[in-house]
Structures are given as C-alpha cells and as structure tokens.
Design a protein around this motif. Structure first.
Motif, PDB file in Angstrom:
ATOM      1  N   ALA A   1      20.063   0.578  15.315  1.00 36.46           N
ATOM      2  CA  ALA A   1      18.923   1.414  14.936  1.00 36.46           C
ATOM      3  C   ALA A   1      17.689   0.543  14.767  1.00 36.46           C
ATOM      4  N   ARG A   2      16.602   1.077  15.167  1.00 36.26           N
ATOM      5  CA  ARG A   2      15.345   0.362  15.051  1.00 36.26           C
ATOM      6  C   ARG A   2      14.624   0.745  13.767  1.00 36.26           C
ATOM      7  N   ALA A   3      14.077  -0.239  13.060  1.00 32.44           N
ATOM      8  CA  ALA A   3      13.299   0.042  11.852  1.00 32.44           C
ATOM      9  C   ALA A   3      11.888   0.445  12.243  1.00 32.44           C
ATOM     10  N   GLN A   4      11.339   1.368  11.530  1.00 36.19           N
ATOM     11  CA  GLN A   4       9.983   1.807  11.814  1.00 36.19           C
ATOM     12  C   GLN A   4       9.021   0.984  10.968  1.00 36.19           C
ATOM     13  N   HIS A   5       8.492  -0.067  11.581  1.00 38.00           N
ATOM     14  CA  HIS A   5       7.620  -0.982  10.844  1.00 38.00           C
ATOM     15  C   HIS A   5       6.250  -0.382  10.557  1.00 38.00           C
ATOM     16  N   GLY A   6       5.790   0.518  11.347  1.00 39.14           N
ATOM     17  CA  GLY A   6       4.474   1.110  11.141  1.00 39.14           C
ATOM     18  C   GLY A   6       4.396   1.915   9.863  1.00 39.14           C
ATOM     19  N   THR A   7       5.441   2.626   9.515  1.00 40.85           N
ATOM     20  CA  THR A   7       5.445   3.466   8.321  1.00 40.85           C
ATOM     21  C   THR A   7       5.468   2.621   7.053  1.00 40.85           C
ATOM     22  N   THR A   8       6.302   1.589   7.002  1.00 39.28           N
ATOM     23  CA  THR A   8       6.399   0.775   5.790  1.00 39.28           C
ATOM     24  C   THR A   8       5.146  -0.065   5.585  1.00 39.28           C
ATOM     25  N   SER A   9       4.545  -0.572   6.636  1.00 34.55           N
ATOM     26  CA  SER A   9       3.337  -1.386   6.457  1.00 34.55           C
ATOM     27  C   SER A   9       2.166  -0.526   5.979  1.00 34.55           C
ATOM     28  N   ARG A  10       2.112   0.726   6.437  1.00 31.11           N
ATOM     29  CA  ARG A  10       1.063   1.620   5.952  1.00 31.11           C
ATOM     30  C   ARG A  10       1.248   1.933   4.477  1.00 31.11           C
ATOM     31  N   ALA A  11       2.472   2.162   4.060  1.00 32.24           N
ATOM     32  CA  ALA A  11       2.739   2.466   2.658  1.00 32.24           C
ATOM     33  C   ALA A  11       2.429   1.264   1.777  1.00 32.24           C
ATOM     34  N   GLN A  12       2.745   0.071   2.243  1.00 31.67           N
ATOM     35  CA  GLN A  12       2.452  -1.119   1.454  1.00 31.67           C
ATOM     36  C   GLN A  12       0.955  -1.367   1.358  1.00 31.67           C
ATOM     37  N   SER A  13       0.208  -1.123   2.409  1.00 32.05           N
ATOM     38  CA  SER A  13      -1.236  -1.341   2.351  1.00 32.05           C
ATOM     39  C   SER A  13      -1.908  -0.323   1.433  1.00 32.05           C
ATOM     40  N   ARG A  14      -1.385   0.890   1.359  1.00 32.18           N
ATOM     41  CA  ARG A  14      -1.960   1.893   0.455  1.00 32.18           C
ATOM     42  C   ARG A  14      -1.681   1.558  -1.003  1.00 32.18           C
ATOM     43  N   THR A  15      -0.493   1.041  -1.301  1.00 31.50           N
ATOM     44  CA  THR A  15      -0.185   0.687  -2.684  1.00 31.50           C
ATOM     45  C   THR A  15      -0.992  -0.529  -3.121  1.00 31.50           C
ATOM     46  N   GLY A  16      -1.398  -1.383  -2.223  1.00 31.12           N
ATOM     47  CA  GLY A  16      -2.234  -2.530  -2.561  1.00 31.12           C
ATOM     48  C   GLY A  16      -3.671  -2.151  -2.831  1.00 31.12           C
ATOM     49  N   LEU A  17      -4.098  -0.998  -2.359  1.00 29.71           N
ATOM     50  CA  LEU A  17      -5.477  -0.557  -2.576  1.00 29.71           C
ATOM     51  C   LEU A  17      -5.717  -0.051  -3.989  1.00 29.71           C
ATOM     52  N   LEU A  18      -4.711   0.457  -4.628  1.00 28.17           N
ATOM     53  CA  LEU A  18      -4.879   0.996  -5.986  1.00 28.17           C
ATOM     54  C   LEU A  18      -5.298  -0.087  -6.990  1.00 28.17           C
ATOM     55  N   PRO A  19      -4.617  -1.245  -7.068  1.00 32.61           N
ATOM     56  CA  PRO A  19      -5.088  -2.285  -7.996  1.00 32.61           C
ATOM     57  C   PRO A  19      -6.479  -2.818  -7.626  1.00 32.61           C
ATOM     58  N   LEU A  20      -6.767  -2.903  -6.330  1.00 32.69           N
ATOM     59  CA  LEU A  20      -8.089  -3.362  -5.906  1.00 32.69           C
ATOM     60  C   LEU A  20      -9.173  -2.388  -6.354  1.00 32.69           C
ATOM     61  N   ALA A  21      -8.933  -1.095  -6.157  1.00 30.27           N
ATOM     62  CA  ALA A  21      -9.912  -0.080  -6.569  1.00 30.27           C
ATOM     63  C   ALA A  21     -10.075  -0.064  -8.088  1.00 30.27           C
ATOM     64  N   ALA A  22      -8.989  -0.241  -8.815  1.00 29.35           N
ATOM     65  CA  ALA A  22      -9.073  -0.275 -10.281  1.00 29.35           C
ATOM     66  C   ALA A  22      -9.869  -1.489 -10.751  1.00 29.35           C
ATOM     67  N   GLY A  23      -9.680  -2.624 -10.108  1.00 25.68           N
ATOM     68  CA  GLY A  23     -10.439  -3.827 -10.465  1.00 25.68           C
ATOM     69  C   GLY A  23     -11.918  -3.672 -10.203  1.00 25.68           C
ATOM     70  N   ILE A  24     -12.251  -3.100  -9.052  1.00 24.48           N
ATOM     71  CA  ILE A  24     -13.659  -2.895  -8.713  1.00 24.48           C
ATOM     72  C   ILE A  24     -14.299  -1.884  -9.660  1.00 24.48           C
ATOM     73  N   LEU A  25     -13.590  -0.826  -9.975  1.00 23.08           N
ATOM     74  CA  LEU A  25     -14.112   0.186 -10.885  1.00 23.08           C
ATOM     75  C   LEU A  25     -14.350  -0.380 -12.282  1.00 23.08           C
ATOM     76  N   SER A  26     -13.421  -1.185 -12.778  1.00 22.06           N
ATOM     77  CA  SER A  26     -13.609  -1.770 -14.107  1.00 22.06           C
ATOM     78  C   SER A  26     -14.748  -2.783 -14.105  1.00 22.06           C
ATOM     79  N   ALA A  27     -14.927  -3.546 -13.014  1.00 19.90           N
ATOM     80  CA  ALA A  27     -16.039  -4.491 -12.935  1.00 19.90           C
ATOM     81  C   ALA A  27     -17.381  -3.759 -12.946  1.00 19.90           C
ATOM     82  N   VAL A  28     -17.464  -2.651 -12.239  1.00 21.72           N
ATOM     83  CA  VAL A  28     -18.696  -1.859 -12.224  1.00 21.72           C
ATOM     84  C   VAL A  28     -18.979  -1.276 -13.614  1.00 21.72           C
TER      85      VAL A  28
END
Length: 87
Positions: free
Chosen positions: A2-29
């Motif tokens: 079976a082939r792993a679907q790398h596109g789906t997991t990389s998208r999910a990981q990039s979205r979860t990384g955006l939440l701490p970044l957005a929280a940091g930027i919001l608190s700095a502002v």
C-alpha cells in the motif's frame, strides 16, 4: 504494497504549525499596542533635568518628582554629574 498518501499528512502538519505562529504574532501585536498606549498615557511634558544649586542638585521636570525618589542618608558626594545636568 500500500502506498502512503504523503500529500495529506504534510498538509495537516503544515496547518498545525500555523496555529502557534499565528498565536505568537497576535500576542506580539497586542503587547506592542499595550506599550504604545502606556507611553501615550504617561503624558510627560519633557525630559527631566538636573540643576545644580549652591549645595545640592535638584531634579526638575519629567514624570517623576524629586519627592518620589529615595533619600540618601550618607555623606557620599557624586564625582560626576549626569549627562543632562545644567550648572
């Protein structure tokens, strides 16, 4: 095999990384805005100056009055005057 679907997991990981970044930027502002509001509310008319009289130095102007400063009990004399002092 079976082939792993790398596109789906990389998208999910990039979205979860955006939440701490957005929280940091919001608190700095938010902290930057609070700092600007605090400085604007201080309402100091000008910088403080030290003026030398016959036997003492007086703090004039600024946001802190001389009565708010701690007093010294010793007889120690200052060798150098502050940079913004006037004789």
């Amino acid at each position: 095999m079976a082939r792993a679907q790398h596109g789906t997991t990389s998208r999910a990981q990039s979205r979860t990384g955006l939440l701490p970044l957005a929280a940091g930027i919001l608190s700095a502002v938010a902290l930057t805005g609070a700092a600007f509001a605090t400085v604007e509310a201080a309402a100091c008319t000008g910088p403080a100056q030290y003026i030398r009289h016959d036997n003492h130095i007086e703090l004039v102007g600024g946001c802190v009055s001389g009565s708010e400063l701690p007093t010294t009990t010793g007889t120690r004399q200052a060798n150098a005057l502050p940079e913004n002092s006037k004789p």
